[in-house]
Scaffold this motif. Structure first.
Motif, PDB file in Angstrom:
ATOM      1  N   SER A 139       0.641  60.022 -25.792  1.00 41.68           N
ATOM      2  CA  SER A 139       1.172  59.355 -26.965  1.00 41.68           C
ATOM      3  C   SER A 139      -0.286  59.191 -27.860  1.00 41.68           C
ATOM      4  O   SER A 139      -1.551  58.915 -27.316  1.00 41.68           O
ATOM      5  N   GLN A 140      -0.164  59.346 -28.934  1.00 35.89           N
ATOM      6  CA  GLN A 140      -1.498  59.639 -29.974  1.00 35.89           C
ATOM      7  C   GLN A 140      -0.956  58.657 -31.154  1.00 35.89           C
ATOM      8  O   GLN A 140       0.109  58.338 -31.387  1.00 35.89           O
ATOM      9  N   MET A 141      -2.219  58.038 -31.760  1.00 37.31           N
ATOM     10  CA  MET A 141      -1.813  57.159 -32.934  1.00 37.31           C
ATOM     11  C   MET A 141      -2.430  58.006 -34.209  1.00 37.31           C
ATOM     12  O   MET A 141      -3.638  58.374 -34.215  1.00 37.31           O
ATOM     13  N   GLY A 142      -1.756  57.705 -35.428  1.00 35.99           N
ATOM     14  CA  GLY A 142      -2.424  58.110 -36.627  1.00 35.99           C
ATOM     15  C   GLY A 142      -2.619  56.965 -37.424  1.00 35.99           C
ATOM     16  O   GLY A 142      -1.916  55.886 -37.435  1.00 35.99           O
ATOM     17  N   THR A 143      -3.217  57.186 -38.780  1.00 36.60           N
ATOM     18  CA  THR A 143      -3.452  56.070 -39.533  1.00 36.60           C
ATOM     19  C   THR A 143      -3.111  56.434 -41.022  1.00 36.60           C
ATOM     20  O   THR A 143      -3.376  57.678 -41.140  1.00 36.60           O
ATOM     21  N   ALA A 214      10.477  70.979 -37.428  1.00 36.96           N
ATOM     22  CA  ALA A 214      10.798  72.147 -37.891  1.00 36.96           C
ATOM     23  C   ALA A 214      11.308  73.062 -36.742  1.00 36.96           C
ATOM     24  O   ALA A 214      12.354  73.648 -36.942  1.00 36.96           O
ATOM     25  N   ASP A 215      11.210  72.631 -35.346  1.00 28.95           N
ATOM     26  CA  ASP A 215      11.728  73.319 -34.435  1.00 28.95           C
ATOM     27  C   ASP A 215      12.881  72.709 -33.919  1.00 28.95           C
ATOM     28  O   ASP A 215      13.564  73.400 -32.976  1.00 28.95           O
ATOM     29  N   GLY A 216      13.259  71.595 -34.724  1.00 24.34           N
ATOM     30  CA  GLY A 216      14.451  71.015 -34.355  1.00 24.34           C
ATOM     31  C   GLY A 216      14.406  69.926 -33.612  1.00 24.34           C
ATOM     32  O   GLY A 216      15.480  69.054 -33.251  1.00 24.34           O
ATOM     33  N   THR A 217      13.421  69.654 -32.730  1.00 27.88           N
ATOM     34  CA  THR A 217      13.119  68.438 -31.821  1.00 27.88           C
ATOM     35  C   THR A 217      12.887  67.346 -32.656  1.00 27.88           C
ATOM     36  O   THR A 217      12.783  67.331 -33.912  1.00 27.88           O
ATOM     37  N   VAL A 218      13.306  66.005 -32.062  1.00 24.96           N
ATOM     38  CA  VAL A 218      13.135  64.693 -32.560  1.00 24.96           C
ATOM     39  C   VAL A 218      12.101  63.889 -31.979  1.00 24.96           C
ATOM     40  O   VAL A 218      11.952  63.921 -30.933  1.00 24.96           O
ATOM     41  N   ARG A 219      11.243  63.371 -32.777  1.00 27.32           N
ATOM     42  CA  ARG A 219      10.262  62.590 -32.201  1.00 27.32           C
ATOM     43  C   ARG A 219      10.420  61.001 -32.942  1.00 27.32           C
ATOM     44  O   ARG A 219      10.604  60.942 -34.124  1.00 27.32           O
ATOM     45  N   TRP A 220      10.180  60.112 -32.133  1.00 26.99           N
ATOM     46  CA  TRP A 220      10.078  58.718 -32.264  1.00 26.99           C
ATOM     47  C   TRP A 220       8.944  58.456 -32.993  1.00 26.99           C
ATOM     48  O   TRP A 220       7.812  58.433 -32.237  1.00 26.99           O
ATOM     49  N   ILE A 221       8.754  57.906 -34.128  1.00 26.14           N
ATOM     50  CA  ILE A 221       7.400  57.319 -34.710  1.00 26.14           C
ATOM     51  C   ILE A 221       7.527  55.802 -34.831  1.00 26.14           C
ATOM     52  O   ILE A 221       8.651  55.187 -35.645  1.00 26.14           O
ATOM     53  N   LYS A 235       0.498  46.946 -54.093  1.00 27.09           N
ATOM     54  CA  LYS A 235      -0.515  47.907 -54.639  1.00 27.09           C
ATOM     55  C   LYS A 235      -0.581  49.174 -53.374  1.00 27.09           C
ATOM     56  O   LYS A 235      -0.698  50.421 -53.785  1.00 27.09           O
ATOM     57  N   ARG A 236      -0.723  48.566 -52.269  1.00 26.60           N
ATOM     58  CA  ARG A 236      -1.286  49.396 -51.341  1.00 26.60           C
ATOM     59  C   ARG A 236      -0.805  48.991 -49.830  1.00 26.60           C
ATOM     60  O   ARG A 236      -0.678  47.897 -49.846  1.00 26.60           O
ATOM     61  N   MET A 237      -0.500  50.075 -48.909  1.00 29.37           N
ATOM     62  CA  MET A 237      -0.318  49.617 -47.505  1.00 29.37           C
ATOM     63  C   MET A 237      -1.090  50.509 -46.753  1.00 29.37           C
ATOM     64  O   MET A 237      -1.359  51.525 -46.749  1.00 29.37           O
ATOM     65  N   THR A 238      -1.867  49.678 -45.869  1.00 32.79           N
ATOM     66  CA  THR A 238      -2.735  50.444 -44.902  1.00 32.79           C
ATOM     67  C   THR A 238      -2.161  50.090 -43.465  1.00 32.79           C
ATOM     68  O   THR A 238      -1.638  48.946 -43.310  1.00 32.79           O
ATOM     69  N   GLY A 239      -2.077  51.009 -42.569  1.00 35.24           N
ATOM     70  CA  GLY A 239      -1.373  51.215 -41.176  1.00 35.24           C
ATOM     71  C   GLY A 239      -1.594  52.102 -40.439  1.00 35.24           C
ATOM     72  O   GLY A 239      -2.549  52.983 -40.582  1.00 35.24           O
ATOM     73  N   ALA A 240      -0.780  52.083 -39.428  1.00 35.22           N
ATOM     74  CA  ALA A 240      -1.056  53.071 -38.177  1.00 35.22           C
ATOM     75  C   ALA A 240       0.522  53.601 -37.966  1.00 35.22           C
ATOM     76  O   ALA A 240       1.349  52.929 -38.032  1.00 35.22           O
ATOM     77  N   VAL A 241       0.446  54.894 -37.372  1.00 31.11           N
ATOM     78  CA  VAL A 241       1.790  55.344 -36.891  1.00 31.11           C
ATOM     79  C   VAL A 241       1.446  55.828 -35.334  1.00 31.11           C
ATOM     80  O   VAL A 241       0.310  56.128 -35.107  1.00 31.11           O
ATOM     81  N   LEU A 242       2.523  55.496 -34.627  1.00 32.66           N
ATOM     82  CA  LEU A 242       2.209  55.961 -33.015  1.00 32.66           C
ATOM     83  C   LEU A 242       3.672  56.605 -32.865  1.00 32.66           C
ATOM     84  O   LEU A 242       4.750  56.271 -33.006  1.00 32.66           O
ATOM     85  N   ASP A 243       3.505  57.658 -31.875  1.00 36.87           N
ATOM     86  CA  ASP A 243       4.209  58.516 -31.097  1.00 36.87           C
ATOM     87  C   ASP A 243       4.942  57.827 -29.922  1.00 36.87           C
ATOM     88  O   ASP A 243       4.191  57.429 -29.225  1.00 36.87           O
ATOM     89  N   ILE A 244       6.076  57.206 -30.303  1.00 34.14           N
ATOM     90  CA  ILE A 244       6.743  56.298 -29.128  1.00 34.14           C
ATOM     91  C   ILE A 244       7.896  57.259 -28.629  1.00 34.14           C
ATOM     92  O   ILE A 244       8.741  56.464 -27.826  1.00 34.14           O
ATOM     93  N   THR A 245       7.869  58.514 -28.536  1.00 28.09           N
ATOM     94  CA  THR A 245       8.865  59.339 -28.203  1.00 28.09           C
ATOM     95  C   THR A 245       9.243  58.945 -26.487  1.00 28.09           C
ATOM     96  O   THR A 245      10.246  58.891 -26.093  1.00 28.09           O
ATOM     97  N   HIS A 246       8.065  59.161 -26.007  1.00 24.41           N
ATOM     98  CA  HIS A 246       8.225  58.874 -24.473  1.00 24.41           C
ATOM     99  C   HIS A 246       8.546  57.303 -24.253  1.00 24.41           C
ATOM    100  O   HIS A 246       9.530  57.581 -23.130  1.00 24.41           O
TER     101      HIS A 246
END
Length: 754
Positions: A139-143, A214-221, A235-246
């Motif tokens: 699992s990895q996190m993006g901002t 693009a390859d048809g797989t589905v990922r939970w974010i 005005k603005r939203m600051t946040g993070a996204v996390l792969d919660i597929t597993h």
């Protein structure tokens, strides 16, 4: 929202997560409500303060080093820090992210995860976390910073990777702009964004969505963001996204496992409630069919390579109950059955496992996709569970596993039911045999001589309750019933059976219930265990008292027969002599003698058929009239209750009725067409006495003399013999229209059969 940690795995749902914007020098420029709750301070007390000043002295330098590293390298920093609160300290995981975009007012995004409760529960959850760690390590996190007013998002590379976007592709977190969001999630996500951007809300976005790559797989974010407002405008939203597929997969697997186990438990309960093979097949097929949404589910028993389907579940498809050879559906199915394997076909028409020659059977049965679970007992027998679909269908591993588990449970239920039925039948046969047997069947423990089993006949033969003889403490009670003279011999023979011999012997018992002596013949035999030792002894006791008494009674019967023959001959001799005295010609003599002997013989025949039963008076009258060529008709009427006569009384009454009938045919009512005879009898009470009143009344004659000129043997038989033999009183009247007899017999034991 749930967060991940490279070391610990998934944090439990509900773990507090706070966000703060930091200036380059580490001062707090913005903080959400969760941040305030984690640090135990008001937002106003946080803004403008260095985050490091809030940390405990032991962790302050580590936090400052992290600020230095992210400013220098731009790489994400993650560390655990104890922060001071008014009521103590709180353990927090701090994640620092470089915010993309030049001129950002808060170039560093701090994600604070309250892990204090997690640490306390870590010992309890360690086993579960270890199982999940391998799935969550990836699992990895993006901002991101989403400029809402510009419909523009500044994601980091990790976020781009999570969304499957090129590095130069434009991205907006507006639901209308995320092209690869799964359509079912778009409306829900759009509503969550609208709530976060509403000026009256808390400005927090926290939502889980699915992205189709693009390859048809589905990922939970999982998307978490904090909205900054300019007045009432977002005005603005600051946040993070996390792969919660597993995590989602694990949650789905857990749900699926729980649902599967709940279903199997419900199936087991349902199968236990039925005991017939047809019902077991129907219940299992119906529950599985409803669970999988199948068009047909059928369970087949296979005997000598022939499948027998007693019941099946159908939905929009025809039933296939009946019998058919397994090879009907192709060699692939036969081979799988013999190996006990499961065959899965998603599309019958295009599956390489099936030959073209096999497709006709599947087409005729309406099977376009199927799961066939094959269970093998031996080379010719077993079972199969088929799950059918009318259209091609991709069967999931979970569906295949469920079908296999249902097949195994159905097989076990069928085996259990068949075994229980066989056991019941065996017990019923044994019970019927022992209950029907007039002999005593018994089993004793060879070592203790404790009686373990006694058949019901014991109580009748021995006159003692069976329960009083069962058990070790009653060993001597049974032998005490044997008469002393026979006791030693019976015990020695039983000892021989204990030593492995088969013996037969006789003895007598005194039955306590009536103090009778009973003669018994006993056969005792050893019952061996697997090692050849005598474990039990069994026996059969036959009561032959009746045979012994019958032998004694036979002598009495012989004497009685001799007596009866002498009496019969005496009666016949008397009939012959008296008939000769009253007959005028030889022909007259022959006729009367034949009729009287015939009447006597009919009674003797009735007595011989059942000596213990009485002779029915009505039948006696009817038979006698029939022999005299008369029967119940317009001329003759018979009326009276059922009365049984003793054999001797029947002989006398039969002869009397014969004489009355003969006279009626020759001289009385039956000699003229207008004549009638009314025969009736009744039981009359006369004080303490009861009498059988028999009336013979003739009519239809004219100018009959008042009395006959002479008295014959028949009249003498009616008047004198009845009076002498049966204590009867006879009233005879000669009327001009016919004779009338009234015969009154005492209702006593020697005359009437009760």
């Amino acid at each position: 929202m749930p967060m991940t940690d490279p070391q610990r795995g998934i944090y439990p749902a509900g773990t507090p997560v706070g966000l703060a914007g930091l200036a380059a020098n580490g001062r707090i420029t913005s903080a959400d409500g969760a941040m305030s709750r984690i640090l135990g301070r008001e937002s106003s007390d946080l803004i403008g303060r260095p985050l490091a000043d809030l940390a405990s002295p032991a962790n302050r330098d580590s936090l400052l080093d992290a600020f230095s590293n992210i400013s220098r390298t731009g790489e994400e920093q993650s560390l655990e820090v104890d922060f001071n609160r008014r009521e103590g300290t709180v353990r927090v995981e701090v994640r620092l992210h470089k915010v993309a975009g030049e001129g950002a007012t808060a170039p560093i995004l701090a994600v604070l995860i309250d892990i204090s409760q997690y640490i306390e529960a870590e010992a309890v959850l360690r086993d579960r976390e270890e199982r999940l760690r391998s799935a969550l390590d990836a699992s990895q996190m993006g901002t991101f910073v989403w400029h809402i007013d510009e419909s523009r998002t500044e994601p980091d590379n990790q976020m781009r990777s999570l969304f499957g976007m090129d590095t130069d592709a434009m991205l907006s977190l507006d639901a209308r702009s995320i092209s690869n969001i799964v359509p079912d999630d778009r409306k829900r996500y759009s509503a969550a964004v609208a709530r976060a951007c509403h000026p009256d809300g808390d400005g927090v976005l926290q939502e889980d969505i699915r992205i189709r790559l693009a390859d048809g797989t589905v990922r939970w974010i999982s998307i978490t963001g904090q909205v900054a407002f300019d007045g009432k405008a977002p005005k603005r939203m600051t946040g993070a996204v996390l792969d919660i597929t597993h995590r989602k997969r694990i949650e789905a697997a857990l749900r699926e496992s729980e649902e599967r186990h709940a279903f199997l438990l419900r199936l087991s309960d349902a199968l236990r409630a039925v005991s017939e093979p047809e019902q077991i097949q129907l219940v299992a097929s119906r529950l599985l069919g409803e669970r999988l949404g199948a068009n047909r589910v059928a369970y087949a028993e296979i005997i000598d390579s022939v499948a027998y389907i007693l019941n099946d579940y159908t939905q929009s498809s025809a039933s296939i109950t009946g019998r058919f050879p397994v090879e009907l559906y192709g060699h692939k199915l036969v081979e799988a059955w013999r190996r006990g394997e499961t065959v899965v076909v998603d599309d019958v028409a295009n599956d390489p496992q099936l030959d073209d020659a096999d497709l006709g059977a599947y087409r005729d049965a309406g099977i376009s996709a199927f799961i066939a679970v094959m269970l093998t007992k031996d080379s010719q027998s077993g079972a199969a569970l088929g799950v059918h679909s009318l259209t091609p269908r991709r069967w999931t591993p979970a569906e295949i596993i469920l079908a296999e588990e249902v097949a195994e449970r159905t097989w076990s239920a069928m085996e259990r039911t068949n075994a229980e039925a066989a056991q019941r039948q065996s017990e019923e046969r044994l019970s019927q045999f022992t209950n029907a047997s007039s002999d005593v069947l018994w089993i004793r423990d060879a070592s203790t001589m404790e009686c373990e089993f006694l058949s019901p006949a014991f109580e009748k033969i021995y006159g003692v309750d069976r329960e009083s003889m069962l058990g070790e403490e009653h060993v001597s009670s049974w032998f005490d019933l044997i008469v002393p003279e026979d006791r030693e011999d019976a015990w020695q023979n039983t000892e021989k059976a204990r030593n492995g011999e088969r013996v037969a012997f006789e003895y007598r018992i005194r039955r306590p219930s009536d103090n009778q002596i009973r003669w018994l013949r006993s056969t005792a035999f050893p019952m061996f265990d697997n090692e050849g030792h005598v474990q039990r002894i069994g026996g059969i006791n036959h009561d032959w008292t009746a045979l012994k008494l019958a032998q004694e009674h036979q002598q009495l019967l012989t004497a009685e027969l001799q007596h009866r023959v002498r009496n019969t001959l005496s009666v016949i001799r008397s009939i012959a002599r008296r008939t000769a005295q009253t007959s005028e010609t030889v022909e007259d003599y022959a006729m009367h003698l034949d009729g009287r002997i015939g009447a006597f013989a009919r009674v003797q025949a009735a007595v011989t058929r059942d000596p213990t039963a009485g002779i029915d008076l009505g039948l006696l009258v009817a038979d006698t009239l029939l022999a005299a060529t008369a029967r119940e008709s317009d001329q003759v009427s018979i009326d009276g209750p059922q009365v049984g006569l003793q054999p001797k009384a029947a002989e006398t009454m039969g002869l009397a009725i014969h004489e009355l009938a003969t006279n009626a045919v020759k001289y009385g009512a039956l000699s003229v067409p207008e004549g009638k005879i009314a025969i009736s009898w009744k039981i009359a009470d006369d004080g303490d006495d009861r009498n059988l009143v028999f009336v013979w009344e003739e009519s239809g004659l004219s100018d009959l003399p008042r009395a006959p000129s002479r008295t014959g043997f028949g009249t003498e038989l009616v008047q004198r013999t009845l009076a002498y033999e049966l204590d009867a009183t006879i009233d005879r009247q000669f009327n001009p229209w016919g004779v009338r007899y009234l015969i009154k017999l005492p209702m006593v034991e020697r005359t009437i059969k009760a």
